[in-house]
Design a protein around this motif. Structure first.
Motif, PDB file in Angstrom:
ATOM      1  N   VAL A 184      -0.325  66.425  47.648  1.00  0.00           N
ATOM      2  CA  VAL A 184      -0.212  67.822  48.071  1.00  0.00           C
ATOM      3  C   VAL A 184       1.222  68.166  48.456  1.00  0.00           C
ATOM      4  N   HIS A 185       1.901  67.240  49.119  1.00  0.00           N
ATOM      5  CA  HIS A 185       3.222  67.512  49.679  1.00  0.00           C
ATOM      6  C   HIS A 185       4.367  66.808  48.959  1.00  0.00           C
ATOM      7  N   GLY A 186       4.114  66.139  47.856  1.00  0.00           N
ATOM      8  CA  GLY A 186       5.171  65.373  47.222  1.00  0.00           C
ATOM      9  C   GLY A 186       5.470  64.102  48.007  1.00  0.00           C
ATOM     10  N   THR A 187       6.552  63.414  47.657  1.00  0.00           N
ATOM     11  CA  THR A 187       6.937  62.191  48.361  1.00  0.00           C
ATOM     12  C   THR A 187       7.717  62.564  49.609  1.00  0.00           C
ATOM     13  N   GLU A 188       7.085  62.346  50.786  1.00  0.00           N
ATOM     14  CA  GLU A 188       7.649  62.800  52.047  1.00  0.00           C
ATOM     15  C   GLU A 188       7.624  61.685  53.097  1.00  0.00           C
ATOM     16  N   LEU A 189       8.099  62.031  54.277  1.00  0.00           N
ATOM     17  CA  LEU A 189       8.213  61.078  55.373  1.00  0.00           C
ATOM     18  C   LEU A 189       6.881  60.913  56.107  1.00  0.00           C
ATOM     19  N   TRP A 190       6.416  59.669  56.207  1.00  0.00           N
ATOM     20  CA  TRP A 190       5.182  59.320  56.898  1.00  0.00           C
ATOM     21  C   TRP A 190       5.466  58.252  57.940  1.00  0.00           C
ATOM     22  N   LEU A 197      -6.195  56.673  61.985  1.00  0.00           N
ATOM     23  CA  LEU A 197      -5.851  57.915  62.652  1.00  0.00           C
ATOM     24  C   LEU A 197      -4.363  57.995  62.990  1.00  0.00           C
ATOM     25  N   GLY A 198      -3.730  56.835  63.113  1.00  0.00           N
ATOM     26  CA  GLY A 198      -2.311  56.804  63.455  1.00  0.00           C
ATOM     27  C   GLY A 198      -1.395  56.805  62.249  1.00  0.00           C
ATOM     28  N   THR A 199      -1.935  57.068  61.060  1.00  0.00           N
ATOM     29  CA  THR A 199      -1.134  57.156  59.836  1.00  0.00           C
ATOM     30  C   THR A 199      -1.048  58.620  59.451  1.00  0.00           C
ATOM     31  N   GLU A 200       0.146  59.198  59.551  1.00  0.00           N
ATOM     32  CA  GLU A 200       0.279  60.642  59.419  1.00  0.00           C
ATOM     33  C   GLU A 200       1.575  61.053  58.743  1.00  0.00           C
ATOM     34  N   LEU A 201       1.528  62.246  58.157  1.00  0.00           N
ATOM     35  CA  LEU A 201       2.722  62.873  57.609  1.00  0.00           C
ATOM     36  C   LEU A 201       3.592  63.353  58.766  1.00  0.00           C
ATOM     37  N   VAL A 202       4.876  62.992  58.762  1.00  0.00           N
ATOM     38  CA  VAL A 202       5.782  63.444  59.825  1.00  0.00           C
ATOM     39  C   VAL A 202       6.214  64.878  59.568  1.00  0.00           C
ATOM     40  N   ALA A 203       6.638  65.173  58.342  1.00  0.00           N
ATOM     41  CA  ALA A 203       7.069  66.529  58.014  1.00  0.00           C
ATOM     42  C   ALA A 203       7.123  66.700  56.506  1.00  0.00           C
ATOM     43  N   ASP A 204       6.806  67.913  56.051  1.00  0.00           N
ATOM     44  CA  ASP A 204       6.945  68.277  54.642  1.00  0.00           C
ATOM     45  C   ASP A 204       8.339  68.869  54.475  1.00  0.00           C
ATOM     46  N   ILE A 205       9.317  68.012  54.339  1.00  0.00           N
ATOM     47  CA  ILE A 205      10.722  68.433  54.346  1.00  0.00           C
ATOM     48  C   ILE A 205      11.046  69.334  53.162  1.00  0.00           C
ATOM     49  N   ASN A 206      10.582  68.949  51.980  1.00  0.00           N
ATOM     50  CA  ASN A 206      10.772  69.757  50.777  1.00  0.00           C
ATOM     51  C   ASN A 206       9.413  70.363  50.443  1.00  0.00           C
ATOM     52  N   GLY A 208       5.729  72.000  49.702  1.00  0.00           N
ATOM     53  CA  GLY A 208       4.846  72.007  48.543  1.00  0.00           C
ATOM     54  C   GLY A 208       4.870  70.678  47.801  1.00  0.00           C
ATOM     55  N   LEU A 209       4.709  70.740  46.486  1.00  0.00           N
ATOM     56  CA  LEU A 209       4.676  69.523  45.678  1.00  0.00           C
ATOM     57  C   LEU A 209       6.047  68.901  45.480  1.00  0.00           C
ATOM     58  N   ASN A 210       7.099  69.618  45.882  1.00  0.00           N
ATOM     59  CA  ASN A 210       8.443  69.045  45.776  1.00  0.00           C
ATOM     60  C   ASN A 210       8.570  67.827  46.685  1.00  0.00           C
ATOM     61  N   SER A 211       9.435  66.889  46.307  1.00  0.00           N
ATOM     62  CA  SER A 211       9.614  65.649  47.071  1.00  0.00           C
ATOM     63  C   SER A 211      10.981  65.608  47.728  1.00  0.00           C
ATOM     64  N   SER A 212      11.023  65.170  48.985  1.00  0.00           N
ATOM     65  CA  SER A 212      12.316  64.996  49.665  1.00  0.00           C
ATOM     66  C   SER A 212      12.850  63.580  49.500  1.00  0.00           C
ATOM     67  N   ASN A 213      11.973  62.635  49.140  1.00  0.00           N
ATOM     68  CA  ASN A 213      12.369  61.233  48.914  1.00  0.00           C
ATOM     69  C   ASN A 213      13.276  60.691  50.024  1.00  0.00           C
ATOM     70  N   PRO A 214      12.817  60.633  51.261  1.00  0.00           N
ATOM     71  CA  PRO A 214      13.657  60.144  52.363  1.00  0.00           C
ATOM     72  C   PRO A 214      14.116  58.708  52.132  1.00  0.00           C
ATOM     73  N   SER A 215      15.343  58.421  52.579  1.00  0.00           N
ATOM     74  CA  SER A 215      15.915  57.083  52.389  1.00  0.00           C
ATOM     75  C   SER A 215      17.070  56.888  53.359  1.00  0.00           C
ATOM     76  N   LYS A 216      17.695  55.724  53.292  1.00  0.00           N
ATOM     77  CA  LYS A 216      18.905  55.411  54.078  1.00  0.00           C
ATOM     78  C   LYS A 216      18.685  55.602  55.573  1.00  0.00           C
ATOM     79  N   PHE A 217      17.664  54.923  56.109  1.00  0.00           N
ATOM     80  CA  PHE A 217      17.342  55.064  57.526  1.00  0.00           C
ATOM     81  C   PHE A 217      18.315  54.286  58.402  1.00  0.00           C
ATOM     82  N   THR A 218      18.702  54.897  59.506  1.00  0.00           N
ATOM     83  CA  THR A 218      19.503  54.210  60.509  1.00  0.00           C
ATOM     84  C   THR A 218      19.269  54.877  61.861  1.00  0.00           C
TER      85      THR A 218
END
Length: 250
Positions: A184-190, A197-206, A208-218
């Motif tokens: 529904v939300h594309g590839t997003e941050l979870w 119950l503790g597995t959830e979408l953090v935010a639909d950054i991009n 709709g179906l568009n993907s934000s593809n989060p990476s490079k965490f620090t």
């Protein structure tokens, strides 16, 4: 790790538990396999390794298209995948080893017709989190503590037979952050705490179906920074604190 493919009826499998890499002796043997008389049979080459090292486990196989891949650490043990693509449905087995023959055993097994494998996992709170294929749920987020009894699906993120594409990104504030697609939300941050119950979408950054593809965490000054893509803004750097994502443009 170099994978050996042969047409013999069992696989001679070797592992260096402390680092999951070849030691100097095995490196030399690996070099020897790539030179010399090219007419030598694979059985002779494997026999040379068997003589110069020690056999950990003899895994019965069938056909001539198989691999052992994805060595990952879980505590003081290692997990790996045995896959056989000789015929459909394709065989996938998750194994664990403590470096002894008795401690090298199958944890989980699955078959599928599309060649989906276990992914290299991420260790979090004593469990390995990874992707496993299920006939009715598709390729989804699973976890294991190295035992068959505690190898379970965390959540069917992309409901039905769809695949979520779980990729671990890192641990922040005691939770495992990852990217996934729920259809529904594309590839997003979870994120997950290891429970349904503790597995959830953090935010639909991009949106709709568009993907934000989060990476490079620090983590900097107690906040989690990462790179994400937004259609109208190009590449954006985000920072999340607590539950909510606050965009930070650069």
């Amino acid at each position: 790790m170099k994978t050996l493919k042969t047409n013999i009826t069992s696989l001679l499998f070797f592992i260096l538990l402390s680092s999951c890499t070849f030691n100097a002796s095995l490196k030399n043997l690996e070099s020897d396999l790539g030179k010399g008389d090219q007419s030598s049979s694979p059985v002779l080459n494997l026999q040379k390794i068997y003589v110069d090292t020690s056999l950990l486990k003899n895994i019965p196989i069938s056909g001539n298209n198989f691999n052992i891949t994805y060595f990952v650490r879980l505590g003081n043990k290692s997990l790996f995948q045995y896959s056989n693509n000789s015929a459909s449905p394709y065989v996938r087995e998750l194994w664990i080893t403590d470096g002894t023959a008795g401690g090298t055993n199958v944890v989980d097994s699955a078959t599928n017709t599309v060649g989906i494998s276990y992914t290299a996992g991420f260790e979090y709170n004593g469990y390995l989190y990874f992707t496993r294929y299920h006939a009715t749920a598709g390729a989804e987020l699973w976890k294991t503590d190295g035992t068959s009894a505690n190898t379970t699906m965390v959540k069917d993120i992309n409901p039905g037979s769809g695949d979520s594409g779980f990729v671990a990104l890192g641990i922040y504030n005691g939770k495992l952050y990852f990217k996934a697609n729920d259809g529904v939300h594309g590839t997003e941050l979870w994120r997950t705490d290891g429970t349904l119950l503790g597995t959830e979408l953090v935010a639909d950054i991009n949106p709709g179906l568009n993907s934000s593809n989060p990476s490079k965490f620090t983590v900097i000054a107690g906040k989690l920074y990462f790179i994400a893509v937004k259609v109208l803004s190009g590449a954006e750097q985000g920072v999340t604190q607590n539950k909510y994502l606050v965009p930070y443009y650069v």
